[in-house]
Design an enzyme around this catalytic site. Structure first.
Site, PDB file in Angstrom:
ATOM      1  N   ASP A 448       1.222  -1.854   0.052  1.00 39.28           N
ATOM      2  CA  ASP A 448      -0.410  -0.016  -0.218  1.00 39.28           C
ATOM      3  C   ASP A 448       0.978   1.578  -0.416  1.00 39.28           C
ATOM      4  OD1 ASP A 448      -1.443   1.945   0.532  1.00 39.28           O
ATOM      5  OD2 ASP A 448      -2.555   0.631   1.722  1.00 39.28           O
ATOM      6  N   HIS A 449       0.863   1.961  -0.844  1.00 37.31           N
ATOM      7  CA  HIS A 449       1.587   3.239  -1.061  1.00 37.31           C
ATOM      8  C   HIS A 449       1.648   4.567  -0.633  1.00 37.31           C
ATOM      9  CE1 HIS A 449       5.355   4.692  -3.173  1.00 37.31           C
ATOM     10  NE2 HIS A 449       4.908   4.557  -4.528  1.00 37.31           N
ATOM     11  N   ARG A 450       0.197   3.922   0.014  1.00 40.92           N
ATOM     12  CA  ARG A 450       0.085   5.290   0.784  1.00 40.92           C
ATOM     13  C   ARG A 450       0.509   5.128   2.443  1.00 40.92           C
ATOM     14  NH1 ARG A 450      -6.644   4.349   2.121  1.00 40.92           N
ATOM     15  NH2 ARG A 450      -5.194   1.920   2.371  1.00 40.92           N
ATOM     16  N   VAL A 452       3.616   2.448   2.857  1.00 48.29           N
ATOM     17  CA  VAL A 452       4.475   2.239   2.727  1.00 48.29           C
ATOM     18  C   VAL A 452       5.690   2.351   1.052  1.00 48.29           C
ATOM     19  CG1 VAL A 452       6.245   0.061   1.930  1.00 48.29           C
ATOM     20  CG2 VAL A 452       3.986  -0.032   3.202  1.00 48.29           C
TER      21      VAL A 452
END
Length: 478
Positions: A448-450, A452
């Site tokens: 999850d790029h939010r 990580v």
């Protein structure tokens, strides 16, 4: 609550998971007339997470099963009624007596009945009328039998005010619309549920039951008519392709598959996914797996490459703890977790489920192997409980067992990352300056790029690869 209501107790569909709203009745283990005891399993249900056996919390004799097998029931809906005092039914009349007869017979039975009714009155908090007729069990008689006084030439003038004939039940005289049909179709809840599942509008169904009630057969007949209409070609060109009858199957989306589909949609369109790949030489890891299978301390345990991949991921998390987190949208917070509940994606006949090993980071290799074996075995038997599928923090999916090299896995909702382990294949590889056949696999990490970023995700994936390439790091990095 009356004495009869106390005697006939209802068992309602419980919430067997965390916030589940419905469950499908897979199988009944009892039938009307069977004796049940507190804690006895009466049915098996399938929720959105697992198949669960339901024990009943009281003793008695089964009076009625409210739903058929295969019916989806909302949580909190009564599914079975039990006569908790079956002996009381022996003294109950077989048919509702006429009002005059009940009044005439009451004095003769007064000593025994008053004592019995007195005990019931203590339970419910009000006195029983001496001349009142006994209530029958919950299954009601038709209104005419229940309320209309029986004509009797010998009956004298009523000694007590006789009840007036009960007005007709709403079902007997429903409100009609302009076409002469009931304004709202009359059908029992299970029939309405069946119509909803089959996509049938009850307004279009012709009722065949008494008083204009729509039955299950009516709904099935309407569904067959709709299906036949769909299969009938309408003014199609001679060359237009048509689907041959019997070559397609339609299966309702429900249970585990329905929940999985919704979870994957929510995850894919909520968490911004990023997937990174790495190809790694796992020859040393495969050699270690062979050695561990001969280790007496691991005798009887499940030892395979997945075990060491799981251990490698746990080591990587210890070195990069921020990967083990979740995004709290409601509070706009990142929740970092100091424990690892390691999920293992498992394909079962009922669909994909992801049970997890609680506190996997605190387990030794033998303990992890034992937990992994139990998890897989329980999942294959379809006995995974909702608790075992709740609270996961990070997941591994082993697509290699299907011969797949890699993929872009979707994150399990509520987690931050998922690792895909591909097939291990013998490939030409440069080893110590020479091209040699080596056992190679591909790893894919979706995160999850939010919460990580690319650096953190890359470090975790690189650490997993490093441990699998040189498994001695399980000791030096632990």
């Amino acid at each position: 609550m009356t004495a009869v209501e106390q005697r006939f107790r209802e068992f309602k569909m419980p919430d067997v998971g965390e916030g589940l709203t419905e469950a499908e009745i897979l199988k009944w283990f009892v039938a009307p007339g069977d004796t049940v005891t507190d804690g006895q399993v009466v049915c098996e249900v399938e929720t959105a997470k697992a198949a669960v056996e339901l024990p009943i919390p009281f003793d008695g004799v089964v009076h009625e099963l409210r739903f058929d097998e295969g019916t989806t029931v909302d949580v909190g809906t009564p599914i079975i009624s039990v006569d908790t005092d079956p002996g009381a039914g022996e003294a109950a009349p077989q048919a509702a007596p006429a009002a005059g007869e009940a009044v005439a017979e009451a004095p003769a039975a007064a000593p025994e009945s008053e004592e019995k009714e007195g005990r019931q009155a203590n339970l419910v908090g009000y006195g029983a009328a001496p001349a009142s007729t006994k209530r029958r069990p919950r299954k009601p008689l038709p209104s005419a039998q229940r309320s209309a006084p029986a004509p009797s030439a010998a009956a004298p003038a009523p000694q007590a005010p006789a009840p007036a004939p009960a007005p007709a039940r709403p079902e007997a005289a429903p409100e009609l619309n302009g076409s002469g049909r009931p304004a709202r179709p009359l059908a029992k809840p299970p029939v309405r549920k069946l119509a909803k599942d089959l996509g049938i509008d009850l307004e279009t169904v012709t009722p065949s039951g008494a008083d204009g009630i729509i039955t299950r057969e009516d709904v099935h007949a309407a569904a067959e008519a709709v299906q036949a209409a769909r299969e009938t070609p309408v003014a199609a060109p001679a060359t237009a392709p048509t689907a041959p009858q019997g070559r397609e199957r339609r299966v309702p989306v429900k249970g585990v598959r329905k929940a999985t589909a919704q979870a994957m949609v929510n995850s894919a369109f909520t968490a911004p996914h990023v997937t990174e790949f790495v190809t790694v030489d796992v020859t040393r890891t495969m050699k270690l797996v062979s050695e561990l299978k001969q280790d007496p301390e691991l005798a009887g345990l499940r030892v395979n490459p997945l075990l060491l991949v799981a251990k490698a991921l746990l080591v990587a998390i210890r070195r990069n703890p921020d990967i083990n987190a979740t995004w709290d949208e409601g509070n706009q917070e990142i929740v970092y977790k100091d424990y690892v509940n390691l999920g293992i994606a498992a394909a079962t006949p009922r669909g994909l489920i992801v049970p997890n090993i609680k506190d996997a980071d605190a387990k030794t290799l033998p303990e992890l192997a034992s937990a992994l074996g139990e998890l897989v075995g329980t999942a294959r038997e379809g006995r995974t409980s909702p608790a075992e599928m709740s609270g996961g923090t990070i997941t591994i999916t082993n697509v290699g067992v299907f011969g797949i090299d890699a993929g872009t896995p979707i994150i399990n909702p509520g987690e931050s990352a998922i690792l895909a382990f591909g097939a291990v294949k013998l490939q030409p590889w440069v080893h110590k300056g020479e091209v040699k056949p080596r056992q190679v696999t591909t790893l894919a990490l979706s995160f999850d790029h939010r919460l990580v970023d690319g650096e953190l995700g890359s470090k975790v994936l690189a650490d997993v690869a490093a441990v699998l390439e040189r498994p001695k790091r399980l000791i030096t990095w632990a």
